[in-house]
Design an enzyme around this catalytic site. Structure first.
Site, PDB file in Angstrom:
ATOM      1  N   PRO A   2      -1.376   0.084   3.294  1.00 44.40           N
ATOM      2  CG  PRO A   2      -0.755  -2.110   3.607  1.00 44.40           C
ATOM      3  CD  PRO A   2      -1.751  -0.949   4.359  1.00 44.40           C
ATOM      4  CD  GLU A   3      -4.431   4.556   0.740  1.00 40.19           C
ATOM      5  OE1 GLU A   3      -4.726   4.791  -0.239  1.00 40.19           O
ATOM      6  OE2 GLU A   3      -4.787   4.426   1.645  1.00 40.19           O
ATOM      7  CE  LYS A  55      -7.814  -0.007  -0.452  1.00 39.27           C
ATOM      8  NZ  LYS A  55      -8.280   0.207   1.148  1.00 39.27           N
ATOM      9  NE  ARG A 256     -11.384   5.479   7.437  1.00 37.95           N
ATOM     10  CZ  ARG A 256     -10.361   4.798   6.364  1.00 37.95           C
ATOM     11  NH1 ARG A 256     -10.882   3.652   5.492  1.00 37.95           N
ATOM     12  NH2 ARG A 256      -8.432   4.205   6.787  1.00 37.95           N
TER      13      ARG A 256
END
Length: 267
Positions: A2-3, A55, A256
């Site tokens: 979730p962002e 977030k 990432r």
DNA sequence: CCATGTACCTGAAGGC
DNA sequence: TGCCTTCAGGTACATG
């Protein structure tokens, strides 16, 4: 998962289901998932409003706050009727209301439900998010200039601007035609403006699509988002760029997985 | 200040 | 089928 768009979706749905409800029971089935940092009784408190910063989801109670971060696999599942709930192996925290049930489910156990006294103190290390009134174009530009980080690391760091994660960072940089390795303070005035506007447009579009579901994300009703069908680069390694047909690349950058078009986003 | 690696956890997917 | 490695939407912390 979730962002910002996913947390916003969760917040919006919870506003419709748990505002004004009274907590009658709370239990951590996995102790580390519930970080109780304030000595006030949760039982009997009423949820008066719900907010979000980056977030972080913020439940404003009568006497204290619950702040929740879903991290990678966290979900908040709401059931009007307790009998509809599925208590599988991954339920970490149970919150019962006078009417209704909220379950914090989290496969990887990275997420947290914090009980705190003051969210401004607790979140003091988290910058304003993309939709904060204080996050103006000039503020954004000055923050860019202050940092010698790569733009990818800059957007992922939550201290300058919060809410951006790996998906929306890659998507925003693609639309803005910026290479992820570009230094934040090297981005020119006009380019910075495009970046700022594209970021907000992409986040808003995802909110309208109820967020993106890659694997775990669900809203409180258990539904998947739909925004993943509109990705330009994320999860599209090896597929053609929608603008120039060049093959989308995926590399490891800033720790990432990083997706980009080598032609549209030249270094 | 910044980049990198590690830790926290579990499950899915790919290689052999 | 099974074992092993790598990877995953995030963040905090230690180390050069």
């Amino acid at each position: 998962m979730p962002e910002l768009p996913e947390v916003e979706t969760v917040a919006n749905e919870l506003k419709a289901s748990v505002i004004n409800k009274k907590i009658v029971y709370i239990e951590a089935l996995w102790a580390k998932s519930f970080d109780n940092r304030f000595d006030a009784d949760l039982k009997g408190q009423i949820i008066t409003s719900i907010g979000r910063r980056g977030k972080y989801l913020i439940l404003n109670l009568s006497k204290s706050f619950l702040v929740i971060h879903l991290r990678m696999t966290g979900q908040l599942l709401y059931f009007e009727n307790e009998s509809d709930a599925n208590f599988d192996d991954y339920i970490r925290v149970v919150i019962k209301f006078n009417n209704g049930l909220l379950l914090f489910k989290d496969v990887r156990k990275f997420g947290r439900v914090y009980h705190i006294k003051d969210p401004d103190i607790f979140l003091s290390h988290v910058g304003p998010d993309a939709f904060d009134q204080n996050m103006t174009l000039s503020v954004f530009k000055s923050k860019l200039l202050s940092s010698n980080m790569s733009i990818k690391a800059f957007l992922l760091s939550q201290k300058y601007i919060s809410g951006m994660g790996n998906i929306y960072t890659d998507e925003t940089l693609f639309v803005s035609k910026i290479n992820p390795s570009s230094k934040a303070n090297s981005i020119k005035y006009k380019k910075a403006e495009q970046l700022f506007l594209n970021m907000k447009t992409i986040l808003r579009a995802s909110i309208n699509n109820m967020g993106s579901t890659i694997s775990d994300y669900r809203d409180p009703a258990g539904n998947k988002g739909n925004n993943q069908f509109y990705f330009n680069v994320y999860d599209r390694e090896g597929q053609p760029c929608k603008v120039c047909n060049t093959e989308i690349k995926k590399i490891k950058f800033a720790g990432r997985g990083t997706h980009f078009c080598p032609k549209c986003q030249k270094a």
